[in-house]
Design an enzyme around this catalytic site. Structure first.
Site, short mmCIF file in Angstrom:
data_model
loop_
_atom_site.label_atom_id
_atom_site.label_comp_id
_atom_site.label_asym_id
_atom_site.label_seq_id
_atom_site.Cartn_x
_atom_site.Cartn_y
_atom_site.Cartn_z
CE LYS A 278 -0.37 -0.38 5.05
NZ LYS A 278 -1.24 -0.86 6.15
CE1 TYR B 75 11.52 31.74 5.68
CE2 TYR B 75 11.92 29.38 5.44
CZ TYR B 75 11.56 30.61 4.88
OH TYR B 75 11.25 30.70 3.55
C1 LIG Z 1 -0.45 -1.84 6.87
C2 LIG Z 1 -0.99 -3.17 7.23
C3 LIG Z 1 -0.14 -4.28 7.33
C4 LIG Z 1 1.37 -4.17 7.29
O1 LIG Z 1 1.82 -3.61 8.52
P1 LIG Z 1 3.37 -3.54 8.88
O2 LIG Z 1 3.36 -3.09 10.30
O3 LIG Z 1 3.97 -2.53 7.97
O4 LIG Z 1 3.95 -4.88 8.68
C5 LIG Z 1 -0.72 -5.52 7.52
N1 LIG Z 1 -2.07 -5.66 7.65
C6 LIG Z 1 -2.91 -4.60 7.58
C7 LIG Z 1 -4.36 -4.82 7.74
C8 LIG Z 1 -2.40 -3.33 7.39
O5 LIG Z 1 -3.22 -2.27 7.35
#
Ligand SMILES: *Cc1c(COP(=O)(O)O)cnc(C)c1O
Length: 377
Positions: A51, A272
């Site tokens: 993702k 800044y």
């Molecule tokens: C993002 C996510 C993962 C992966 O999580 P990590 O901590 O990066 O391994 C797995 N399952 C779900 C449902 C997620 O939203």
């Protein structure tokens, strides 16, 4: 572990014309991390969570690399991400949408061969209606809320869902899943509570395979593995568990070019708001990346970058497009226009920079901007 990671750019230690930063992804290290996780969860299998463009590293490149290593399950969060990724993989790979579907996207999803994670009775019913309309059986994954209260079928919908599953029969449930809220804390009681709830769910929905562990869950032990682990951050080299040595290999490296150097006397304001005032004669270097490139403003006066192992503290506020560092620890003339400093690499891990910015490695990784030249090796 991190000392084995180096980017071979030959003799080139400066940026080529026009480039102010290189974001380098080590695909071989990514593959080895996948392999390592596979060994831990065997005989279970390992999916890849890709993702947010594979946490910013490029979902297509990452997915292809892991497919070559035997990965066949790919999770994205949104339908739009799945629509982009699906055509880049062969049909023996499966692409799942963690956030489920918005009403009206069902037919398009089914036609594209994308598999939704159904998070409620309503989503199940809409998917079943789409199956009826298409006169087909449609595949899906059922996600249950085992105590995180974020996504997944809530406890009060379970009975009705189980009845609907029996009655309709036109949704093929590939497996059931849930997500851990506190897996990064080995001692959190919430882990055992969610595991117990997952066992109740598995009893009510008997006969289905279970997917449970994210990266941190993989390291909680066999009981959490199920048949399909879903790591993200661990694949990309991040530390999933607080307070223990990170067993994963670094995958990401970020080098940023110096865009100006100067020497200033004591009492000079920097950046800044004049938030930093030098207390002695200081050699300053300004590097060409700022908060618009994913280096949080919270690093103002806190973080550092490295040059050949020497720590160069950030002075003053992080700007949109640049950061100024104190390079006094280096000999005069060591840094010149175009010199590359290490922001993430062997001397500074993702976790180091995340800690200095008061955030987590996930946020650093997914924020790294679009202005770097992205390279893969
Ligand atoms: C993002 C996510 C993962 C992966 O999580 P990590 O901590 O990066 O391994 C797995 N399952 C779900 C449902 C997620 O939203």
């Amino acid at each position: 572990m991190s000392s084995t990671f180096s980017i071979d750019r030959g003799t080139v230690s400066t940026a080529v014309a026009g480039v102010t930063g290189y974001l380098t992804t080590d695909l071989a290290a990514l593959g080895r991390n996948y392999q390592k996780l596979t060994e831990i969860v065997a005989p279970g299998r390992v999916a890849a969570v890709v993702k947010a463009d594979a946490y910013g590293l490029g979902a297509e490149r990452v997915a292809k690399t892991l497919f070559e290593r035997g990965c066949r399950h790919f999770f994205v969060a949104q339908f739009g991400e799945a629509q982009k990724l699906r055509p880049t993989l062969t049909s023996n790979a499966q692409v799942f949408v963690l956030n489920g579907l918005q009403p009206g996207a069902e037919i398009e999803c089914a036609m594209a061969g994308i598999i939704p994670v159904l998070n409620s009775l309503e989503q199940y019913q809409r998917w079943s209606e789409a199956a009826a309309e298409l006169r087909r059986t449609l595949p899906a994954v059922l996600q249950f809320d085992s105590g995180m209260s974020r996504l997944g079928v809530p406890p009060q919908e379970r009975t009705e869902l189980a009845e609907a599953l029996d009655k309709r029969g036109n949704v093929e449930v590939l497996f059931i899943m849930s997500h851990l809220a506190s897996a990064d804390e080995v001692d959190a009681t919430q882990n055992a509570e969610q595991l117990a709830e997952m066992r109740r769910i598995a009893y009510e929905f008997a006969g289905f395979d279970i997917s449970f562990a994210n990266s941190a869950g993989v390291f909680l032990g066999d009981a959490y593995h199920g048949v399909l682990a879903r790591p993200g951050i661990a694949l990309y080299g991040g530390a999933s568990t607080a307070g223990v040595l990170n067993p994963m290999e670094p995958v990401v490296r970020l080098d940023v070019a110096v865009v100006q150097t100067r020497k200033v006397p004591a009492g000079t304001k920097v950046g800044y708001g004049g938030a930093h005032v030098t207390t002695r004669e200081t050699r300053l270097a300004t590097i060409g990346a700022g908060y618009a490139d994913g280096l949080p403003r919270a690093l103002s006066e806190r973080g550092a970058v490295y040059y050949k192992g020497t720590r160069l503290p950030i002075v003053g506020r992080v700007s949109m497009d640049s950061i100024t560092v104190d390079a006094s620890a280096l000999p005069d003339g060591a840094l010149t226009l175009g010199s590359l400093v290490e922001v993430i690499g062997p001397h500074q891990t993702l976790e180091d920079i995340a800690r200095d910015a008061d955030t987590i490695s996930y946020e650093i990784l997914t924020s790294l901007g679009r202005r770097y030249v992205r390279q893969y090796r």
